[in-house]
Design an enzyme around this catalytic site. Structure first.
Site, PDB file in Angstrom:
ATOM      1  CB  ALA A  70      -7.420   8.760   1.977  1.00 33.27           C
ATOM      2  CG  ASP A  71      -4.150   7.754   7.842  1.00 35.54           C
ATOM      3  OD1 ASP A  71      -4.553   8.818   8.360  1.00 35.54           O
ATOM      4  OD2 ASP A  71      -3.074   7.209   8.136  1.00 35.54           O
TER       5      ASP A  71
END
Length: 191
Positions: A70-71
């Site tokens: 995730a970012d």
């Protein structure tokens, strides 16, 4: 039948807490990839690409079945805001966010090593800040809290009072769109 191991490709304490709060059992193996946008890359594509790269890079160096990357980024007036590089950058970001609407975008990816399958999505939440005084910004930055957060703020912490309203996923703003991630993990058979 044992489902296999889920590995979170992140060392973010917020992502760990969120995933654990949903009752998901997982291991952690932080990834270390460059976080620079490609010229002309759309913000959602940037966040999703980083999430994919984190999941795939982590799968290449550790055991597990499903790898979740995730970012999270903040986008205000066309500027992609990651983590501030220093206190002056944090002040600049918060001044820009003061009194205006912005987007928090989290790209996430789930890589299934066994099937060599990849699921990538981006979740967008609109956030509106109240107008902030310089003294408020300085005091918040002095706490050190903004330094490891996209857009230089944590909605779940000391910046909660700065948020006038949100439209969309609260957990997305924290760092992981939990409803969507858990549903996708269930859908692909990881949970």
């Amino acid at each position: 039948m044992e489902k296999g191991r889920i590995v979170l490709a992140s060392a973010s304490p917020r992502r760990l807490e969120l995933l654990a709060s949903a009752g998901v059992e997982f291991d952690v193996c932080a990834s270390d990839i460059p976080e620079e946008p490609i010229p002309g890359e759309a913000p959602a594509d940037f966040a999703t690409r980083l999430a994919r790269d984190k999941a795939v890079a982590t799968a290449a160096r550790t055991e597990g079945r499903w790898f979740v990357g995730a970012d999270t980024i903040v986008v205000c007036a066309g500027e992609i805001m990651g983590k501030p590089v220093d206190e002056a950058d944090a002040v600049r970001m918060l001044r820009k966010l003061s009194g205006v609407s912005h987007e928090v975008i989290t790209g996430y990816a789930v890589y299934d090593r066994e099937r060599d399958g990849l699921l990538c999505k981006a979740v967008v939440t609109k956030v509106v800040f109240k107008p902030l005084r310089d003294e408020e910004i300085s005091a918040y930055v002095a706490t050190g809290c903004p330094m490891d957060k996209a857009g230089a703020y944590a909605i779940q912490g000391g910046a909660a009072y700065m948020v006038e309203r949100i439209d969309g996923s609260y957990t997305n703003v924290v760092g992981l769109p939990l409803c969507e991630v858990v549903e996708d993990l269930r859908r692909i058979g990881a949970l």
